[in-house]
Scaffold this motif. Structure first.
Motif, short mmCIF file in Angstrom:
data_model
loop_
_atom_site.label_atom_id
_atom_site.label_comp_id
_atom_site.label_asym_id
_atom_site.label_seq_id
_atom_site.Cartn_x
_atom_site.Cartn_y
_atom_site.Cartn_z
N ALA A 217 21.46 49.78 63.42
CA ALA A 217 20.39 50.77 63.61
C ALA A 217 20.40 51.52 64.95
O ALA A 217 19.95 52.66 64.99
CB ALA A 217 19.03 50.08 63.41
N LEU A 242 9.76 60.60 56.27
CA LEU A 242 9.10 59.69 55.33
C LEU A 242 8.83 60.40 53.98
O LEU A 242 8.96 59.77 52.93
CB LEU A 242 7.80 59.15 55.93
N ARG A 246 13.09 58.53 53.37
CA ARG A 246 14.07 57.87 54.24
C ARG A 246 13.32 56.91 55.16
O ARG A 246 12.15 57.12 55.44
CB ARG A 246 14.85 58.90 55.06
N GLY A 250 14.84 51.75 63.51
CA GLY A 250 14.22 51.16 64.70
C GLY A 250 12.77 50.79 64.50
O GLY A 250 12.08 50.43 65.46
N HIS A 253 10.18 45.15 60.54
CA HIS A 253 10.89 43.88 60.70
C HIS A 253 10.43 42.89 59.62
O HIS A 253 9.28 42.92 59.20
CB HIS A 253 10.61 43.27 62.09
N1 ACO Z 1 10.65 53.20 57.61
C1 ACO Z 1 9.98 53.49 56.48
N2 ACO Z 1 9.53 52.55 55.63
C2 ACO Z 1 9.78 51.27 55.95
C3 ACO Z 1 10.46 50.90 57.10
C4 ACO Z 1 10.90 51.92 57.95
N3 ACO Z 1 11.56 51.66 59.07
N4 ACO Z 1 10.57 49.56 57.15
C5 ACO Z 1 9.98 49.09 56.05
N5 ACO Z 1 9.49 50.14 55.31
C6 ACO Z 1 8.77 50.06 54.07
C7 ACO Z 1 9.74 49.94 52.90
O1 ACO Z 1 10.11 51.18 52.40
C8 ACO Z 1 8.91 49.16 51.91
O2 ACO Z 1 8.00 50.01 51.29
P1 ACO Z 1 7.61 49.80 49.74
O3 ACO Z 1 6.98 48.43 49.69
O4 ACO Z 1 6.67 50.91 49.46
O5 ACO Z 1 8.89 49.85 48.99
C9 ACO Z 1 8.06 48.24 52.80
O6 ACO Z 1 8.00 48.88 54.07
C10 ACO Z 1 8.72 46.89 52.96
O7 ACO Z 1 10.09 47.05 53.26
P2 ACO Z 1 11.16 45.92 53.05
O8 ACO Z 1 12.51 46.54 53.01
O9 ACO Z 1 10.78 44.99 51.94
O10 ACO Z 1 10.96 45.10 54.38
P3 ACO Z 1 12.00 44.13 54.95
O11 ACO Z 1 11.25 43.07 55.59
O12 ACO Z 1 12.96 43.68 53.93
O13 ACO Z 1 12.77 45.11 55.93
C11 ACO Z 1 13.85 46.11 57.70
C12 ACO Z 1 13.00 44.93 57.27
C13 ACO Z 1 15.15 46.11 56.88
C14 ACO Z 1 14.18 45.96 59.18
C15 ACO Z 1 13.09 47.44 57.45
O14 ACO Z 1 11.88 47.44 58.18
C16 ACO Z 1 13.93 48.66 57.76
O15 ACO Z 1 14.65 49.13 56.87
N6 ACO Z 1 13.86 49.21 59.01
C17 ACO Z 1 14.69 50.34 59.40
C18 ACO Z 1 16.09 49.88 59.81
C19 ACO Z 1 16.09 49.12 61.12
O16 ACO Z 1 15.36 49.43 62.04
N7 ACO Z 1 16.95 48.09 61.19
C20 ACO Z 1 17.05 47.21 62.39
C21 ACO Z 1 16.27 45.95 62.17
S1 ACO Z 1 16.22 44.91 63.61
C22 ACO Z 1 17.60 43.96 63.49
O17 ACO Z 1 18.04 43.61 62.44
C23 ACO Z 1 18.24 43.51 64.72
#
Ligand code: ACO
Length: 370
Positions: A217, A242, A246, A250, A253
Protein backbone atom coordinates in the motif's frame (compact mmCIF):
# COMPACT_ATOMS: atom_id res chain seq x y z
CA UNK A 1 -19.96 -26.01 9.03
CA UNK A 2 -19.11 -22.55 10.47
CA UNK A 3 -16.97 -20.46 8.15
CA UNK A 4 -14.98 -17.31 8.99
CA UNK A 5 -14.40 -15.49 5.71
CA UNK A 6 -10.82 -14.20 5.71
CA UNK A 7 -10.36 -16.01 9.06
CA UNK A 8 -11.60 -12.84 10.79
CA UNK A 9 -11.50 -13.29 14.56
CA UNK A 10 -10.04 -16.81 14.34
CA UNK A 11 -7.26 -17.48 16.87
CA UNK A 12 -4.83 -19.91 15.26
CA UNK A 13 -2.32 -20.50 18.10
CA UNK A 14 -0.66 -18.98 21.18
CA UNK A 15 2.23 -16.55 20.85
CA UNK A 16 4.37 -14.58 23.30
CA UNK A 17 5.74 -12.18 20.67
CA UNK A 18 3.23 -9.45 19.92
CA UNK A 19 -0.15 -8.29 21.23
CA UNK A 20 -2.57 -5.98 19.42
CA UNK A 21 -5.52 -4.44 21.24
CA UNK A 22 -7.60 -3.32 18.28
CA UNK A 23 -10.22 -1.49 20.35
CA UNK A 24 -7.79 0.44 22.52
CA UNK A 25 -5.29 1.02 19.68
CA UNK A 26 -2.36 -0.55 21.52
CA UNK A 27 0.57 -2.52 20.16
CA UNK A 28 2.88 -4.46 22.46
CA UNK A 29 6.08 -6.38 21.68
CA UNK A 30 7.01 -8.91 24.38
CA UNK A 31 5.25 -6.83 27.06
CA UNK A 32 6.58 -3.40 26.01
CA UNK A 33 4.34 -0.69 24.55
CA UNK A 34 5.35 0.43 21.05
CA UNK A 35 5.42 4.08 22.24
CA UNK A 36 8.16 3.20 24.74
CA UNK A 37 10.09 1.06 22.25
CA UNK A 38 10.22 3.86 19.68
CA UNK A 39 11.09 6.59 22.19
CA UNK A 40 14.80 5.84 22.50
CA UNK A 41 15.76 2.31 21.43
CA UNK A 42 17.68 1.12 18.40
CA UNK A 43 16.24 -1.33 15.89
CA UNK A 44 18.93 -3.76 17.02
CA UNK A 45 17.64 -3.70 20.61
CA UNK A 46 14.09 -4.34 19.43
CA UNK A 47 15.21 -7.15 17.10
CA UNK A 48 16.99 -8.76 20.06
CA UNK A 49 13.82 -8.35 22.13
CA UNK A 50 11.58 -9.93 19.50
CA UNK A 51 13.93 -12.88 18.99
CA UNK A 52 14.99 -13.48 22.60
CA UNK A 53 12.07 -12.24 24.70
CA UNK A 54 14.03 -9.65 26.71
CA UNK A 55 15.86 -6.41 26.03
CA UNK A 56 19.65 -6.89 25.87
CA UNK A 57 22.09 -5.52 28.42
CA UNK A 58 25.11 -3.60 27.08
CA UNK A 59 27.33 -6.65 26.61
CA UNK A 60 24.55 -8.64 24.95
CA UNK A 61 23.74 -5.75 22.60
CA UNK A 62 27.38 -5.34 21.60
CA UNK A 63 27.77 -9.02 20.81
CA UNK A 64 24.43 -9.19 19.01
CA UNK A 65 25.14 -6.05 16.93
CA UNK A 66 28.46 -7.57 15.90
CA UNK A 67 26.70 -10.75 14.81
CA UNK A 68 24.33 -8.71 12.64
CA UNK A 69 27.19 -6.63 11.18
CA UNK A 70 29.14 -9.79 10.42
CA UNK A 71 26.19 -11.13 8.40
CA UNK A 72 25.47 -8.00 6.36
CA UNK A 73 27.56 -8.79 3.28
CA UNK A 74 25.94 -10.77 0.47
CA UNK A 75 27.76 -13.43 -1.57
CA UNK A 76 29.27 -12.46 -4.95
CA UNK A 77 27.00 -14.99 -6.68
CA UNK A 78 24.01 -12.98 -5.47
CA UNK A 79 25.49 -9.64 -6.57
CA UNK A 80 26.08 -11.18 -10.02
CA UNK A 81 22.47 -12.36 -10.12
CA UNK A 82 21.29 -8.84 -9.19
CA UNK A 83 23.33 -7.41 -12.09
CA UNK A 84 21.56 -9.82 -14.47
CA UNK A 85 18.01 -8.92 -13.44
CA UNK A 86 16.09 -6.36 -15.55
CA UNK A 87 16.52 -2.86 -14.09
CA UNK A 88 12.74 -2.51 -14.34
CA UNK A 89 12.20 -5.35 -11.83
CA UNK A 90 10.13 -4.58 -8.76
CA UNK A 91 12.43 -4.33 -5.72
CA UNK A 92 10.27 -6.68 -3.65
CA UNK A 93 10.34 -9.31 -6.41
CA UNK A 94 14.13 -8.94 -6.43
CA UNK A 95 14.26 -9.41 -2.66
CA UNK A 96 12.07 -12.52 -2.91
CA UNK A 97 14.30 -13.96 -5.63
CA UNK A 98 17.43 -13.08 -3.63
CA UNK A 99 16.26 -14.83 -0.45
CA UNK A 100 15.35 -17.80 -2.60
CA UNK A 101 18.86 -17.79 -4.12
CA UNK A 102 20.46 -17.62 -0.66
CA UNK A 103 18.22 -20.54 0.33
CA UNK A 104 19.69 -22.77 -2.38
CA UNK A 105 22.89 -22.94 -0.29
CA UNK A 106 21.05 -23.57 2.98
CA UNK A 107 20.23 -27.10 4.11
CA UNK A 108 16.70 -28.27 4.88
CA UNK A 109 16.77 -27.98 8.66
CA UNK A 110 14.78 -26.63 11.55
CA UNK A 111 15.01 -22.79 11.52
CA UNK A 112 17.33 -21.37 14.17
CA UNK A 113 18.63 -18.02 15.45
CA UNK A 114 21.55 -18.04 13.01
CA UNK A 115 19.08 -18.15 10.11
CA UNK A 116 17.11 -15.27 11.63
CA UNK A 117 20.24 -13.11 12.00
CA UNK A 118 21.71 -14.02 8.61
CA UNK A 119 18.50 -13.29 6.70
CA UNK A 120 17.53 -10.08 8.53
CA UNK A 121 21.06 -8.65 8.31
CA UNK A 122 21.14 -9.15 4.53
CA UNK A 123 17.77 -7.71 3.50
CA UNK A 124 18.92 -4.03 3.50
CA UNK A 125 22.10 -5.02 1.64
CA UNK A 126 20.07 -6.74 -1.08
CA UNK A 127 17.64 -3.81 -1.43
CA UNK A 128 20.45 -1.26 -1.58
CA UNK A 129 22.63 -3.28 -3.98
CA UNK A 130 19.77 -3.73 -6.44
CA UNK A 131 18.78 -0.08 -6.19
CA UNK A 132 22.36 0.99 -6.94
CA UNK A 133 22.75 -1.44 -9.84
CA UNK A 134 19.45 -0.50 -11.51
CA UNK A 135 20.45 3.17 -11.34
CA UNK A 136 23.78 2.45 -13.03
CA UNK A 137 25.96 2.59 -9.89
CA UNK A 138 28.18 0.06 -8.17
CA UNK A 139 26.82 -1.53 -4.97
CA UNK A 140 28.34 -0.15 -1.78
CA UNK A 141 29.71 -2.52 0.85
CA UNK A 142 28.09 -2.35 4.28
CA UNK A 143 29.98 -0.45 7.00
CA UNK A 144 30.64 -2.02 10.36
CA UNK A 145 30.59 1.28 12.28
CA UNK A 146 26.98 2.19 11.46
CA UNK A 147 23.76 0.87 12.95
CA UNK A 148 21.18 -1.01 10.90
CA UNK A 149 19.18 2.07 9.81
CA UNK A 150 22.18 4.34 9.09
CA UNK A 151 24.00 1.60 7.24
CA UNK A 152 20.95 0.99 5.01
CA UNK A 153 20.85 4.66 4.00
CA UNK A 154 24.63 4.67 3.55
CA UNK A 155 24.53 1.64 1.23
CA UNK A 156 21.85 3.38 -0.87
CA UNK A 157 23.62 6.72 -1.26
CA UNK A 158 27.27 6.37 -0.23
CA UNK A 159 26.72 9.22 2.24
CA UNK A 160 26.16 9.25 5.98
CA UNK A 161 22.54 10.24 6.51
CA UNK A 162 21.55 13.29 8.57
CA UNK A 163 20.67 12.18 12.14
CA UNK A 164 17.00 13.17 11.72
CA UNK A 165 16.69 10.88 8.67
CA UNK A 166 18.56 7.97 10.26
CA UNK A 167 16.43 8.33 13.38
CA UNK A 168 13.22 8.40 11.30
CA UNK A 169 14.21 5.17 9.55
CA UNK A 170 15.31 3.55 12.83
CA UNK A 171 11.89 4.27 14.35
CA UNK A 172 10.10 3.12 11.20
CA UNK A 173 12.00 -0.19 11.33
CA UNK A 174 10.99 -0.70 14.98
CA UNK A 175 7.33 0.14 14.33
CA UNK A 176 6.89 -2.28 11.44
CA UNK A 177 8.91 -5.17 12.89
CA UNK A 178 5.98 -7.30 14.00
CA UNK A 179 2.20 -7.24 14.04
CA UNK A 180 0.48 -10.39 15.24
CA UNK A 181 -1.11 -12.78 12.79
CA UNK A 182 -1.01 -10.56 9.72
CA UNK A 183 -1.20 -12.30 6.32
CA UNK A 184 2.55 -12.53 5.67
CA UNK A 185 3.44 -13.73 9.18
CA UNK A 186 0.67 -16.33 9.04
CA UNK A 187 2.03 -17.46 5.67
CA UNK A 188 5.53 -17.79 7.15
CA UNK A 189 4.17 -19.83 10.06
CA UNK A 190 2.23 -22.14 7.71
CA UNK A 191 5.42 -22.91 5.78
CA UNK A 192 7.45 -23.38 8.98
CA UNK A 193 4.74 -25.72 10.31
CA UNK A 194 5.48 -28.21 7.51
CA UNK A 195 9.11 -28.55 8.84
CA UNK A 196 10.34 -26.50 5.89
CA UNK A 197 13.39 -24.23 6.29
CA UNK A 198 13.64 -20.54 7.29
CA UNK A 199 14.50 -19.32 3.77
CA UNK A 200 11.43 -21.00 2.26
CA UNK A 201 9.19 -19.52 4.95
CA UNK A 202 10.70 -16.06 4.30
CA UNK A 203 10.11 -16.30 0.54
CA UNK A 204 6.48 -17.20 1.16
CA UNK A 205 6.08 -14.29 3.59
CA UNK A 206 7.49 -11.84 1.04
CA UNK A 207 5.00 -13.13 -1.55
CA UNK A 208 2.12 -12.42 0.86
CA UNK A 209 3.47 -8.97 1.74
CA UNK A 210 3.45 -7.80 -1.87
CA UNK A 211 -0.28 -7.19 -2.34
CA UNK A 212 -1.74 -3.71 -1.78
CA UNK A 213 -4.20 -5.02 0.81
CA UNK A 214 -1.10 -5.70 2.95
CA UNK A 215 2.44 -4.37 2.42
CA UNK A 216 1.98 -3.08 -1.11
CA UNK A 217 0.00 0.00 0.00
CA UNK A 218 2.61 2.71 0.74
CA UNK A 219 3.64 3.28 -2.91
CA UNK A 220 -0.03 3.86 -3.90
CA UNK A 221 -0.43 6.11 -0.79
CA UNK A 222 2.36 8.39 -1.97
CA UNK A 223 0.86 8.40 -5.48
CA UNK A 224 -2.52 9.35 -3.98
CA UNK A 225 -0.94 12.28 -2.11
CA UNK A 226 0.89 13.39 -5.24
CA UNK A 227 -2.31 13.09 -7.33
CA UNK A 228 -4.29 15.13 -4.79
CA UNK A 229 -1.46 17.65 -4.77
CA UNK A 230 -3.09 20.33 -2.55
CA UNK A 231 -5.08 20.13 0.70
CA UNK A 232 -8.13 21.84 -0.84
CA UNK A 233 -8.41 19.05 -3.43
CA UNK A 234 -8.58 16.22 -0.86
CA UNK A 235 -12.34 16.08 -0.39
CA UNK A 236 -13.25 15.96 -4.08
CA UNK A 237 -10.53 13.40 -4.88
CA UNK A 238 -11.53 11.08 -2.02
CA UNK A 239 -15.24 11.27 -2.76
CA UNK A 240 -14.58 10.52 -6.41
CA UNK A 241 -12.45 7.50 -5.44
CA UNK A 242 -15.14 6.06 -3.18
CA UNK A 243 -17.91 6.79 -5.72
CA UNK A 244 -15.89 4.79 -8.24
CA UNK A 245 -15.87 1.88 -5.75
CA UNK A 246 -12.13 2.04 -5.20
CA UNK A 247 -10.51 1.64 -1.80
CA UNK A 248 -8.54 4.43 -0.19
CA UNK A 249 -5.01 3.15 0.22
CA UNK A 250 -3.60 3.54 3.72
CA UNK A 251 -7.01 3.43 5.43
CA UNK A 252 -8.76 0.59 7.25
CA UNK A 253 -7.50 -2.38 9.18
CA UNK A 254 -8.73 -5.86 10.05
CA UNK A 255 -7.95 -5.53 13.76
CA UNK A 256 -7.90 -1.82 14.69
CA UNK A 257 -11.31 -0.28 15.32
CA UNK A 258 -9.64 2.95 16.37
CA UNK A 259 -6.48 4.81 15.39
CA UNK A 260 -3.53 2.58 14.53
CA UNK A 261 -0.87 3.60 17.11
CA UNK A 262 1.85 3.12 14.51
CA UNK A 263 0.18 5.71 12.26
CA UNK A 264 0.16 8.20 15.15
CA UNK A 265 3.86 7.68 15.89
CA UNK A 266 4.78 7.81 12.20
CA UNK A 267 2.87 11.09 11.90
CA UNK A 268 5.06 12.55 14.66
CA UNK A 269 8.18 11.21 12.92
CA UNK A 270 7.03 12.72 9.61
CA UNK A 271 6.56 16.10 11.30
CA UNK A 272 10.28 16.07 12.11
CA UNK A 273 11.72 14.43 8.99
CA UNK A 274 9.45 15.26 6.04
CA UNK A 275 8.75 18.27 3.85
CA UNK A 276 6.27 20.55 5.68
CA UNK A 277 3.89 20.87 2.70
CA UNK A 278 3.72 17.09 2.26
CA UNK A 279 2.96 16.61 5.98
CA UNK A 280 0.22 19.27 5.90
CA UNK A 281 -1.27 17.62 2.81
CA UNK A 282 -1.11 14.17 4.44
CA UNK A 283 -2.82 15.44 7.60
CA UNK A 284 -5.62 16.98 5.53
CA UNK A 285 -6.04 13.78 3.51
CA UNK A 286 -6.09 11.71 6.72
CA UNK A 287 -8.71 13.93 8.37
CA UNK A 288 -10.86 14.01 5.20
CA UNK A 289 -10.44 10.28 4.53
CA UNK A 290 -11.55 9.31 8.03
CA UNK A 291 -14.55 11.66 7.89
CA UNK A 292 -15.73 10.61 4.42
CA UNK A 293 -15.16 6.88 5.10
CA UNK A 294 -17.28 7.27 8.25
CA UNK A 295 -20.07 8.58 6.01
CA UNK A 296 -19.63 5.77 3.43
CA UNK A 297 -19.07 2.86 5.85
CA UNK A 298 -20.56 4.00 9.20
CA UNK A 299 -20.38 0.49 10.73
CA UNK A 300 -16.73 -0.16 9.94
CA UNK A 301 -14.69 2.51 11.82
CA UNK A 302 -11.96 3.10 9.26
CA UNK A 303 -8.87 5.11 10.24
CA UNK A 304 -5.47 5.75 8.69
CA UNK A 305 -3.36 2.60 8.99
CA UNK A 306 0.41 2.19 9.33
CA UNK A 307 1.00 2.48 5.59
CA UNK A 308 -0.43 6.00 5.35
CA UNK A 309 2.35 7.84 7.20
CA UNK A 310 4.89 5.11 6.36
CA UNK A 311 4.76 6.44 2.81
CA UNK A 312 5.52 9.99 4.00
CA UNK A 313 8.35 8.87 6.30
CA UNK A 314 10.00 6.58 3.72
CA UNK A 315 9.77 9.34 1.10
CA UNK A 316 11.33 11.78 3.59
CA UNK A 317 14.39 9.60 4.12
CA UNK A 318 14.98 9.45 0.37
CA UNK A 319 13.61 6.02 -0.55
CA UNK A 320 12.03 5.67 -3.97
CA UNK A 321 8.41 4.36 -3.89
CA UNK A 322 9.53 1.10 -5.47
CA UNK A 323 11.68 0.46 -2.36
CA UNK A 324 8.85 1.05 0.12
CA UNK A 325 7.58 -2.52 0.40
CA UNK A 326 11.09 -3.98 0.24
CA UNK A 327 11.99 -1.69 3.16
CA UNK A 328 8.90 -2.86 5.01
CA UNK A 329 10.33 -6.38 4.50
CA UNK A 330 13.67 -5.22 5.95
CA UNK A 331 11.81 -4.44 9.15
CA UNK A 332 9.30 -7.31 9.17
CA UNK A 333 11.98 -9.92 8.47
CA UNK A 334 12.65 -9.76 12.22
CA UNK A 335 9.01 -10.42 13.11
CA UNK A 336 8.70 -13.12 10.46
CA UNK A 337 11.76 -14.96 11.72
CA UNK A 338 10.68 -14.54 15.38
CA UNK A 339 7.40 -16.21 14.41
CA UNK A 340 9.12 -18.88 12.33
CA UNK A 341 11.31 -19.77 15.34
CA UNK A 342 8.32 -19.78 17.70
CA UNK A 343 6.36 -22.00 15.30
CA UNK A 344 9.28 -24.39 14.86
CA UNK A 345 9.79 -24.65 18.63
CA UNK A 346 6.17 -25.47 19.43
CA UNK A 347 4.92 -26.90 16.18
CA UNK A 348 1.80 -28.51 14.91
CA UNK A 349 1.11 -28.66 11.17
CA UNK A 350 -1.25 -25.80 10.22
CA UNK A 351 -3.91 -27.42 8.15
CA UNK A 352 -7.43 -25.89 8.33
CA UNK A 353 -10.42 -27.01 6.29
CA UNK A 354 -12.66 -25.35 3.74
CA UNK A 355 -16.41 -25.79 3.33
CA UNK A 356 -17.06 -27.46 -0.02
CA UNK A 357 -19.94 -25.83 -1.93
CA UNK A 358 -19.58 -27.60 -5.29
CA UNK A 359 -21.79 -30.37 -6.69
CA UNK A 360 -21.71 -34.02 -5.58
CA UNK A 361 -22.33 -37.40 -7.23
CA UNK A 362 -21.57 -36.36 -10.80
CA UNK A 363 -20.98 -39.18 -13.30
CA UNK A 364 -17.99 -39.16 -15.66
CA UNK A 365 -19.14 -39.44 -19.28
CA UNK A 366 -16.81 -40.36 -22.18
CA UNK A 367 -15.06 -37.39 -23.82
CA UNK A 368 -17.05 -37.68 -27.06
CA UNK A 369 -20.29 -37.41 -25.09
CA UNK A 370 -19.42 -34.21 -23.10
N1 ACO B 1 -11.38 2.29 1.46
C1 ACO B 1 -12.68 2.11 1.17
N2 ACO B 1 -13.43 1.15 1.76
C2 ACO B 1 -12.82 0.36 2.64
C3 ACO B 1 -11.48 0.49 2.98
C4 ACO B 1 -10.75 1.51 2.35
N3 ACO B 1 -9.47 1.70 2.61
N4 ACO B 1 -11.15 -0.44 3.89
C5 ACO B 1 -12.25 -1.16 4.12
N5 ACO B 1 -13.28 -0.67 3.36
C6 ACO B 1 -14.63 -1.15 3.32
C7 ACO B 1 -14.76 -2.33 2.37
O1 ACO B 1 -15.06 -1.94 1.08
C8 ACO B 1 -15.90 -3.10 3.01
O2 ACO B 1 -17.11 -2.49 2.67
P1 ACO B 1 -18.42 -3.38 2.42
O3 ACO B 1 -18.67 -4.08 3.73
O4 ACO B 1 -19.46 -2.39 2.06
O5 ACO B 1 -18.06 -4.34 1.35
C9 ACO B 1 -15.71 -2.84 4.51
O6 ACO B 1 -14.98 -1.63 4.61
C10 ACO B 1 -14.92 -3.95 5.15
O7 ACO B 1 -13.78 -4.25 4.36
P2 ACO B 1 -12.99 -5.62 4.46
O8 ACO B 1 -12.18 -5.78 3.23
O9 ACO B 1 -13.88 -6.74 4.89
O10 ACO B 1 -12.06 -5.30 5.70
P3 ACO B 1 -10.79 -6.08 6.02
O11 ACO B 1 -10.68 -6.10 7.47
O12 ACO B 1 -10.75 -7.39 5.37
O13 ACO B 1 -9.73 -5.16 5.28
C11 ACO B 1 -7.90 -3.89 4.67
C12 ACO B 1 -8.61 -4.58 5.82
C13 ACO B 1 -7.57 -4.93 3.59
C14 ACO B 1 -6.62 -3.26 5.18
C15 ACO B 1 -8.83 -2.80 4.07
O14 ACO B 1 -9.16 -1.85 5.06
C16 ACO B 1 -8.23 -2.14 2.84
O15 ACO B 1 -8.43 -2.64 1.73
N6 ACO B 1 -7.51 -0.99 2.99
C17 ACO B 1 -6.84 -0.34 1.87
C18 ACO B 1 -5.50 -1.02 1.56
C19 ACO B 1 -4.46 -0.76 2.63
O16 ACO B 1 -4.38 0.31 3.21
N7 ACO B 1 -3.64 -1.79 2.89
C20 ACO B 1 -2.59 -1.74 3.95
C21 ACO B 1 -3.07 -2.40 5.20
S1 ACO B 1 -1.93 -2.24 6.55
C22 ACO B 1 -0.90 -3.55 6.38
O17 ACO B 1 -1.27 -4.60 5.95
C23 ACO B 1 0.48 -3.41 6.83
Amino acid sequence: MITAKGLEGVIVDDSAICKIDGNAGRLIYRGYDIYDLTSSLSFEEVAYLLWNGNLPNEAQLKEFSNQLIHQRAIPKTLTTALRNLPASSNALDVLRTSISLLGTEAPLKKPDMQDAIAISAKVPTINAAFDRIRNGHEPIDPRDDLNHASNYLYMLTGKIAEPVKADALNKYLILLADHGMNSSTFTARIVASTWSDAYSAMVAAICALKGPLHGGAPGPVLKMLQDIGRPDRAEEWIRNELKSDRRLMGFGHRVYRTTDPRAQILKQIAEKSADKDLVELAKKVEETGVRVLQEYRPQRKLYANVEFYSAVVMHSVGLSPDLFTATFAASRSVGWTANILEQATNNRLIRPQIAYTGPLDRKVVPINAR
